[in-house]
Design a protein around this motif. Structure first.
Motif, short mmCIF file in Angstrom:
data_model
loop_
_atom_site.label_atom_id
_atom_site.label_comp_id
_atom_site.label_asym_id
_atom_site.label_seq_id
_atom_site.Cartn_x
_atom_site.Cartn_y
_atom_site.Cartn_z
N ALA A 285 0.83 -1.20 0.00
CA ALA A 285 0.00 0.00 0.00
C ALA A 285 0.87 1.25 0.00
O ALA A 285 1.89 1.30 0.69
N VAL A 286 0.46 2.24 -0.78
CA VAL A 286 1.08 3.56 -0.79
C VAL A 286 0.04 4.53 -0.26
O VAL A 286 -1.08 4.60 -0.78
N PHE A 287 0.40 5.26 0.78
CA PHE A 287 -0.52 6.17 1.45
C PHE A 287 -0.42 7.58 0.88
O PHE A 287 0.60 7.98 0.35
N ARG A 288 -1.49 8.33 1.10
CA ARG A 288 -1.56 9.75 0.74
C ARG A 288 -1.55 10.55 2.03
O ARG A 288 -2.23 10.18 2.99
N PRO A 289 -0.83 11.65 2.07
CA PRO A 289 -0.92 12.52 3.25
C PRO A 289 -2.25 13.27 3.21
O PRO A 289 -2.73 13.63 2.14
N PRO B 156 -7.78 8.94 13.25
CA PRO B 156 -6.70 8.02 13.62
C PRO B 156 -6.78 6.67 12.90
O PRO B 156 -5.79 5.94 12.87
N CYS B 157 -7.92 6.34 12.35
CA CYS B 157 -8.08 5.05 11.65
C CYS B 157 -7.78 5.15 10.16
O CYS B 157 -7.69 4.12 9.49
N ALA B 158 -7.62 6.34 9.64
CA ALA B 158 -7.35 6.51 8.21
C ALA B 158 -5.94 6.06 7.88
O ALA B 158 -5.00 6.33 8.61
N ARG B 159 -5.82 5.36 6.76
CA ARG B 159 -4.49 4.97 6.28
C ARG B 159 -3.93 6.17 5.54
O ARG B 159 -4.41 6.54 4.48
N ARG B 160 -2.92 6.79 6.14
CA ARG B 160 -2.34 7.99 5.54
C ARG B 160 -0.87 8.08 5.90
O ARG B 160 -0.41 7.45 6.84
N THR B 161 -0.17 8.88 5.15
CA THR B 161 1.23 9.14 5.43
C THR B 161 1.32 9.76 6.81
O THR B 161 0.57 10.69 7.12
N TRP C 186 5.21 6.12 4.44
CA TRP C 186 4.44 6.35 3.21
C TRP C 186 3.75 5.08 2.72
O TRP C 186 2.96 5.12 1.78
N GLY C 187 4.05 3.93 3.35
CA GLY C 187 3.42 2.70 2.89
C GLY C 187 3.65 1.53 3.82
O GLY C 187 4.38 1.63 4.81
N GLU C 188 3.01 0.41 3.46
CA GLU C 188 3.17 -0.83 4.22
C GLU C 188 2.87 -2.00 3.30
O GLU C 188 2.28 -1.83 2.24
N THR C 189 3.28 -3.19 3.75
CA THR C 189 2.99 -4.39 2.98
C THR C 189 2.02 -5.28 3.75
O THR C 189 1.80 -5.09 4.94
N VAL C 190 1.49 -6.29 3.06
CA VAL C 190 0.60 -7.24 3.71
C VAL C 190 1.34 -8.08 4.74
O VAL C 190 0.71 -8.73 5.58
N GLU C 191 2.65 -8.07 4.70
CA GLU C 191 3.47 -8.79 5.68
C GLU C 191 3.85 -7.90 6.86
O GLU C 191 4.72 -8.25 7.65
#
Length: 173
Positions: free
Chosen positions: A54-58, A64-69, A102-107
């Motif tokens: 995943a690549v996040f957007r700022p 607090p639950c939003a996936r963001r930079t 800025w991102g994370e993986t499924v692992e």
């Protein structure tokens, strides 16, 4: 051909997101972001590569639950294992508080920049492998993604099987 143009040849997407208000976002975060990251978001938006990275957007929101930079949360910074580095010299130079994610993986690998190194376009990529340690890569975010997809790193820097795929698809969230 630029790194970004090379990345566009191996990373396809059918959608793109709207331009961000980078002035407002920079003011909210109190930093400027790397130009390749801003270009990536303008072309691809925030989302996932093959549902693995995943690549996040700022955003200037505070959900607090939003996936963001963002910076690493205080409760994560308090964990001693989060301050493990693959190169002991890096532990003398950096701290997990220096990382902007800025991102994370499924692992559960964490992808970010070390924001205390030079200008935003010079920030190295930092990867925390789940249950492991931080490793610093002297490249931009788009260089990192290109090298991951083309297998140009000496070994897979993450726990996901995108390494060396040669191509992938990006899905906008």
């Amino acid at each position: 051909m630029s790194v970004f143009e090379q990345l566009q040849q191996v990373l396809t997407s059918s959608d793109a997101e709207k331009e961000a208000n980078w002035g407002e976002i920079s003011s909210f975060y109190d930093i400027c972001f790397p130009s390749d990251y801003m270009n990536f978001l303008a072309r691809y938006g925030s989302g996932e590569i093959e549902e693995m990275l995943a690549v996040f957007r700022p955003t200037s929101g505070t959900d607090p639950c939003a996936r963001r930079t963002s910076r690493l949360p205080a409760d994560v910074l308090d964990l001693p294992e989060v301050n493990e580095w693959s190169d002991p010299r890096q532990a003398e130079l950096y701290e997990p508080a220096d990382v902007m994610v800025w991102g994370e993986t499924v692992e559960a690998d964490v992808l970010g920049w070390i924001t205390t190194s030079g200008t935003p376009d010079e920030w190295p990529v930092a990867v925390y492998t789940h249950g492991g340690e931080w490793t610093i890569f002297d490249c931009t975010m788009t260089e990192f993604l290109l090298k991951l997809l083309t297998g140009a790193f000496e070994k897979n820097p993450t726990g996901i099987p995108l390494f060396g795929n040669g191509s992938a698809h990006f899905t906008v969230e």
